[in-house]
Design a protein around this motif. Structure first.
Motif, PDB file in Angstrom:
ATOM      1  N   UNK A 296      -5.534   1.580  12.753  1.00 44.83           N
ATOM      2  CA  UNK A 296      -6.003   1.958  11.429  1.00 44.83           C
ATOM      3  C   UNK A 296      -4.960   2.818  10.743  1.00 44.83           C
ATOM      4  N   UNK A 297      -4.883   2.725   9.439  1.00 41.67           N
ATOM      5  CA  UNK A 297      -3.908   3.523   8.698  1.00 41.67           C
ATOM      6  C   UNK A 297      -4.384   4.968   8.603  1.00 41.67           C
ATOM      7  N   UNK A 298      -3.473   5.918   8.716  1.00 44.74           N
ATOM      8  CA  UNK A 298      -3.868   7.323   8.576  1.00 44.74           C
ATOM      9  C   UNK A 298      -4.465   7.594   7.200  1.00 44.74           C
TER      10      UNK A 298
ATOM     11  N   UNK B  37      -6.452   2.234  -2.424  1.00 40.18           N
ATOM     12  CA  UNK B  37      -7.730   2.339  -1.709  1.00 40.18           C
ATOM     13  C   UNK B  37      -8.259   0.974  -1.288  1.00 40.18           C
ATOM     14  N   UNK B  38      -8.201  -0.033  -2.173  1.00 38.68           N
ATOM     15  CA  UNK B  38      -8.787  -1.337  -1.852  1.00 38.68           C
ATOM     16  C   UNK B  38      -7.960  -2.068  -0.796  1.00 38.68           C
ATOM     17  N   UNK B  39      -6.632  -1.993  -0.915  1.00 31.61           N
ATOM     18  CA  UNK B  39      -5.786  -2.633   0.098  1.00 31.61           C
ATOM     19  C   UNK B  39      -5.942  -1.937   1.437  1.00 31.61           C
ATOM     20  N   UNK B  40      -6.013  -0.608   1.411  1.00 35.08           N
ATOM     21  CA  UNK B  40      -6.204   0.139   2.652  1.00 35.08           C
ATOM     22  C   UNK B  40      -7.530  -0.241   3.308  1.00 35.08           C
ATOM     23  N   UNK B  41      -8.580  -0.390   2.497  1.00 34.86           N
ATOM     24  CA  UNK B  41      -9.889  -0.755   3.061  1.00 34.86           C
ATOM     25  C   UNK B  41      -9.821  -2.115   3.747  1.00 34.86           C
ATOM     26  N   UNK B  42      -9.111  -3.077   3.128  1.00 36.37           N
ATOM     27  CA  UNK B  42      -8.980  -4.401   3.742  1.00 36.37           C
ATOM     28  C   UNK B  42      -8.149  -4.339   5.024  1.00 36.37           C
ATOM     29  N   UNK B  43      -7.106  -3.525   5.033  1.00 30.19           N
ATOM     30  CA  UNK B  43      -6.271  -3.381   6.226  1.00 30.19           C
ATOM     31  C   UNK B  43      -7.040  -2.722   7.370  1.00 30.19           C
ATOM     32  N   UNK B  44      -7.975  -1.834   7.027  1.00 29.04           N
ATOM     33  CA  UNK B  44      -8.682  -1.064   8.048  1.00 29.04           C
ATOM     34  C   UNK B  44      -9.923  -1.746   8.593  1.00 29.04           C
ATOM     35  N   UNK B  45     -10.263  -2.940   8.080  1.00 28.22           N
ATOM     36  CA  UNK B  45     -11.395  -3.664   8.678  1.00 28.22           C
ATOM     37  C   UNK B  45     -11.040  -3.975  10.126  1.00 28.22           C
ATOM     38  N   UNK B  46     -11.841  -3.522  11.094  1.00 24.21           N
ATOM     39  CA  UNK B  46     -11.479  -3.746  12.508  1.00 24.21           C
ATOM     40  C   UNK B  46     -11.561  -5.206  12.900  1.00 24.21           C
ATOM     41  N   UNK B  47     -10.893  -5.543  13.979  1.00 22.22           N
ATOM     42  CA  UNK B  47     -10.784  -6.931  14.404  1.00 22.22           C
ATOM     43  C   UNK B  47     -12.147  -7.520  14.757  1.00 22.22           C
ATOM     44  N   UNK B  48     -13.070  -6.712  15.305  1.00 25.64           N
ATOM     45  CA  UNK B  48     -14.372  -7.268  15.679  1.00 25.64           C
ATOM     46  C   UNK B  48     -15.170  -7.684  14.441  1.00 25.64           C
TER      47      UNK B  48
ATOM     48  N   UNK C 118       3.629   3.489  -1.796  1.00 30.16           N
ATOM     49  CA  UNK C 118       4.322   2.613  -2.745  1.00 30.16           C
ATOM     50  C   UNK C 118       5.665   2.146  -2.195  1.00 30.16           C
ATOM     51  N   UNK C 119       6.120   0.966  -2.641  1.00 29.83           N
ATOM     52  CA  UNK C 119       7.442   0.485  -2.229  1.00 29.83           C
ATOM     53  C   UNK C 119       8.533   1.498  -2.562  1.00 29.83           C
ATOM     54  N   UNK C 120       9.485   1.614  -1.645  1.00 28.86           N
ATOM     55  CA  UNK C 120      10.599   2.537  -1.833  1.00 28.86           C
ATOM     56  C   UNK C 120      10.396   3.876  -1.170  1.00 28.86           C
ATOM     57  N   UNK C 121       9.160   4.222  -0.829  1.00 30.18           N
ATOM     58  CA  UNK C 121       8.894   5.517  -0.210  1.00 30.18           C
ATOM     59  C   UNK C 121       9.374   5.543   1.241  1.00 30.18           C
ATOM     60  N   UNK C 122       9.621   6.745   1.726  1.00 30.32           N
ATOM     61  CA  UNK C 122       9.915   6.981   3.140  1.00 30.32           C
ATOM     62  C   UNK C 122       8.811   7.875   3.672  1.00 30.32           C
ATOM     63  N   UNK C 123       8.055   7.350   4.632  1.00 32.89           N
ATOM     64  CA  UNK C 123       6.854   8.065   5.078  1.00 32.89           C
ATOM     65  C   UNK C 123       6.508   7.598   6.487  1.00 32.89           C
ATOM     66  N   UNK C 124       5.959   8.517   7.277  1.00 33.04           N
ATOM     67  CA  UNK C 124       5.549   8.147   8.636  1.00 33.04           C
ATOM     68  C   UNK C 124       4.472   7.063   8.630  1.00 33.04           C
ATOM     69  N   UNK C 125       3.643   7.022   7.601  1.00 31.63           N
ATOM     70  CA  UNK C 125       2.575   6.023   7.532  1.00 31.63           C
ATOM     71  C   UNK C 125       3.123   4.605   7.422  1.00 31.63           C
ATOM     72  N   UNK C 126       4.371   4.471   6.956  1.00 25.83           N
ATOM     73  CA  UNK C 126       4.975   3.148   6.832  1.00 25.83           C
ATOM     74  C   UNK C 126       5.125   2.502   8.209  1.00 25.83           C
ATOM     75  N   UNK C 127       5.383   3.307   9.228  1.00 22.86           N
ATOM     76  CA  UNK C 127       5.527   2.778  10.582  1.00 22.86           C
ATOM     77  C   UNK C 127       4.225   2.109  11.022  1.00 22.86           C
ATOM     78  N   UNK C 128       3.091   2.757  10.749  1.00 22.66           N
ATOM     79  CA  UNK C 128       1.790   2.194  11.108  1.00 22.66           C
ATOM     80  C   UNK C 128       1.521   0.933  10.291  1.00 22.66           C
ATOM     81  N   UNK C 129       1.899   0.949   9.012  1.00 20.29           N
ATOM     82  CA  UNK C 129       1.711  -0.223   8.159  1.00 20.29           C
ATOM     83  C   UNK C 129       2.496  -1.416   8.700  1.00 20.29           C
TER      84      UNK C 129
END
Length: 546
Positions: free
Chosen positions: A206-208, A284-295, A215-226
Motif C-alpha cells: 500500500x502507498x504511504x 486521491x482517486x488514483x491512490x485509492x485505486x492503487x490501494x485496493x488489496x489483491x483479495x 507528481x511527475x518530476x518529484x524526488x520522494x521516498x514514496x516513489x520507490x513504493x509506487x
C-alpha cells in the motif's frame, strides 16, 4: 404434512418389495426384456419418483444404472470439484470431501442398498448442479437486480455426454464443455489465476499516507513504493543492472526515488485502465485505486465471471453490446469487424438497466417528450425560477390530450398532467437521431448536443438512456448491414421528424461489468458506479443448501 410423511414411510417399503422381487444379478428376465434390474437399480428407480425431471432424465439415459459405485470415480469427481475455484465458484459449496466420505460409508460394511441408492442420486445431483452453475451461473440475476431484463438462454445439458464422462472419469472435460465458449470468459479465468498467484506471493504494498499528490518530476521516498506497486501487476518492468558481471562499465543507476517519465507513463496506463483521468498525477482517486488489496480484486474478478455466465450464451454473430460500467458501445458487425464508441450512461440515481432486446427502428430529427422523473426533478424547478427557460430550450407545453397550452396560464406550482415536449433541432436533448428497441424502462440509444462529456473518463451523466459518440456513423453502419438502403445524413437534412424502420432487427444487450479483460489479457477494473458488486459478492459467497 400427513401426505408427505406417508410418502416418506412408503419409500423403504417399496424398496424392500422391489429388492425381494428382483432376480439374482445376471439372471435373464422374460424374452425381449434383457438383463433384469439389480437391487441397486431398483432402489434408484424407486427413489427417482421424488426427484427432479433433470435427474430422472440423467438416469434414463443410463438405463437406471448407478453412476457412483466405483470409489475411483468419486475420488476423481471430488478432485475435479476442487478446480471450480478457477471459475470463481466455491468448491466447498459442492462438498467434495463429504462425497468421498459418503461413498465410503454407503459402500462399506455397514452400508445397505438404500444408502447406496441415496448416495448415487446425491452425487449425480451435485454433478448436475456444478454443471449448471458453470454453464449459466450459480445465482438467478433476478434475485440480485430487480430491473434485470436479460433472459438466460443457456442450452440444455447434454446428459448423455455427461453420463459418458462419469463412466470415463473425464470430469474436467465435462466442465470445460459447459463453460461459456467465448474469449472474454477465458480471459477473466486467466486473470483470476494470475491475481490468485499474486496473492500467494504476498500481493502488493500500500502507498504511504500523504497530504498531497505525487507528481511527475518529484524526488520522494514514496516513489520507490509506487514503482514496486506498478511492477507487481506488470505496468512497470523493473530493470536491474548487475555491476559485478560488467565491472568495466561504470553505470550510474537511476535514482529510484525520482518520478521519471517512464514511471509517469506506467501511471497513465494504470489510470486509463481504471477509468481515471490519465494525468500521471497520483492524487486521491488514483491512490485509492492503487490501494485496493489483491483479495478485493480477486473478488471483483469472481463476481464478473458470474455475470459472464449469465450473459455469454447463444450470442448472435452480429449484435450491439452496451458495456454500462465501461462506458463503451461495441457493434459486432456481420463481416466480423467491431465498431466501438464512447457512451454516456445513467447517473447512479437514474441507472441504465441491464436488458436484452432488438433494435427495430430509429427516429430522425426527434422531438423529446420529457419523462416524468426528469420533468419533476429537473425541468419544473428551472421553469418555476425562470419561465423563459421554455423558450430558450424550445419546449412546448401540452395538455393531457396533446393540445398546446399557453405557458402563462399554467400554475407551475401545481401544473397537473401537463406534458413538455422539446422541438427537434441541434439543441434537442436527443440530438439528431434516437435508436429504438422495445423495453419496459423506456431507454434507448441517442445523439446528444453535449459532446464535451465524451472527453471525460467516467461518464455517468444521463437520466438512464445512452448517449453515443459518433452516432451518425453507427446508424449508417446499421442501415448498410441490414440492407435498409438509407442515407442518415439525407434523412437529417430533410428536417422532418420521422421513424425509419430497419430492414432487419439488430440484437442489443445492455450489461454491467466492473472488470474488462482486453484482447491482450490486460485487466481493466472499473468503478462500481451503481454499487452492485457488494450484493452480488455476498450472494455468490452464500453457502449452498443441500
Amino acid at each position: 404434512m400427513h401426505a408427505r410423511a406417508d410418502r416418506t414411510l412408503l419409500i423403504p417399503l417399496l424398496l424392500a418389495l422391489l429388492m425381494l422381487a428382483a432376480p439374482v444379478s445376471g439372471q435373464q428376465g422374460q424374452e425381449g426384456q434383457g438383463e433384469a434390474a439389480s437391487p441397486l437399480e431398483a432402489a434408484i428407480t424407486a427413489l427417482l419418483a421424488e426427484e427432479s425431471d433433470e435427474l430422472q432424465a440423467f438416469y434414463a439415459v443410463r438405463g437406471q444404472r448407478p453412476a457412483w459405485t466405483d470409489s475411483r470415480t468419486v475420488t476423481a469427481f471430488a478432485a475435479a470439484l476442487h478446480t471450480l475455484d478457477g471459475d470463481g465458484l466455491i468448491p466447498e459449496d459442492y462438498r467434495p470431501d463429504a462425497l468421498v466420505a459418503g461413498h465410503r460409508q454407503a459402500h462399506g460394511k455397514e452400508g445397505n442398498v438404500e444408502q447406496q441408492a441415496r448416495f448415487d442420486l446425491h452425487a449425480s445431483r451435485v454433478l448436475l448442479t456444478a454443471l449448471r452453475h458453470l454453464q449459466r451461473g450459480k445465482l438467478d440475476p433476478h434475485d440480485i437486480d430487480p430491473d434485470w431484463e436479460v433472459p438466460i438462454a443457456a442450452p440444455p445439458l447434454d446428459l448423455a455426454a455427461h453420463s459418458r464422462a462419469v463412466d470415463a472419469q473425464r470430469f474436467e472435460q465435462a466442465f470445460a464443455e459447459v463453460r461459456p465458449g467465448y474469449a472474454p470468459y477465458e480471459r477473466l479465468r486467466t486473470g483470476l489465476a494470475r491475481y490468485r498467484n499474486l496473492e500467494r506471493l504476498g500481493g502488493w504494498p500500500g502507498l504511504p499516507a500523504r497530504d498531497r499528490a505525487l507528481r511527475p518530476g518529484e524526488i520522494d521516498d514514496d516513489v520507490v513504493v509506487l514503482r514496486e506497486r506498478l511492477s507487481v501487476i506488470g505496468e512497470l518492468e523493473l530493470v536491474a543492472v548487475d555491476g559485478v558481471n560488467v565491472p568495466e562499465l561504470e553505470l550510474e543507476a537511476p535514482d529510484p526515488r525520482h518520478y521519471d517519465e517512464r514511471l509517469e507513463a506506467a501511471v497513465r496506463r494504470f489510470q486509463r485502465r481504471h477509468l481515471l483521468e490519465a494525468d500521471g498525477i497520483v492524487g486521491a482517486r488514483t491512490r485509492a485505486a492503487l490501494d485496493v488489496p489483491v483479495d478485493e480484486r480477486i473478488d471483483q474478478l469472481r463476481l464478473n465471471l458470474e455475470r459472464a455466465r449469465w450473459l455469454l450464451h447463444g450470442l448472435p454473430d452480429s449484435f450491439v453490446l452496451v458495456d454500462i460500467a465501461g462506458y463503451q458501445l461495441s457493434y459486432f458487425r456481420p463481416d466480423g469487424e467491431i465498431w466501438r464508441s464512447r457512451i454516456v450512461v445513467g447517473r447512479p440515481y437514474r441507472r441504465t438497466p441491464s436488458l436484452r432486446s432488438e433494435i427495430t427502428h430509429l427516429t430522425v430529427n426527434p422531438t423529446w417528450t420529457i419523462p416524468p422523473t426528469i420533468l419533476r426533478e429537473d425541468v419544473l424547478p428551472a421553469v418555476r425560477q425562470d419561465l423563459g427557460y421554455l423558450w430558450r430550450e424550445r419546449i412546448q407545453v401540452l395538455g393531457p390530450s396533446g393540445t398546446p397550452l399557453d405557458p402563462w396560464e399554467v400554475d407551475w406550482e401545481r401544473p397537473g398532467n401537463v406534458m413538455l415536449r422539446q422541438a427537434p433541432g441541434p439543441q434537442n436533448a436527443l440530438g439528431q437521431v434516437a435508436i429504438r428497441f422495445p423495453n419496459d424502462h423506456m431507454v434507448y440509444l441517442h445523439d446528444t448536443p453535449a459532446q464535451g462529456l465524451f472527453a471525460r473518463e467516467q461518464r455517468a451523466f444521463s437520466s438512464g438512456c445512452i448517449r453515443v459518440q459518433g452516432v451518425l456513423e453507427f446508424v449508417q453502419l446499421l442501415f448498410d448491414d441490414t440492407g435498409s438502403d438509407r442515407d442518415i445524413q439525407a434523412l437529417i437534412d430533410s428536417g422532418q421528424t420521422r421513424n425509419v424502420r430497419l430492414a432487419e432487427r439488430v440484437p442489443v444487450i445492455l450489461h454491467y461489468w466492473t472488470v474488462h479483460a482486453a484482447e491482450d489479457g490486460e485487466l481493466a477494473f472499473r468503478p462500481d458506479i451503481y454499487q452492485r458488486d457488494e450484493a452480488l459478492l455476498h450472494a455468490l459467497d452464500r453457502p449452498l443448501a443441500w
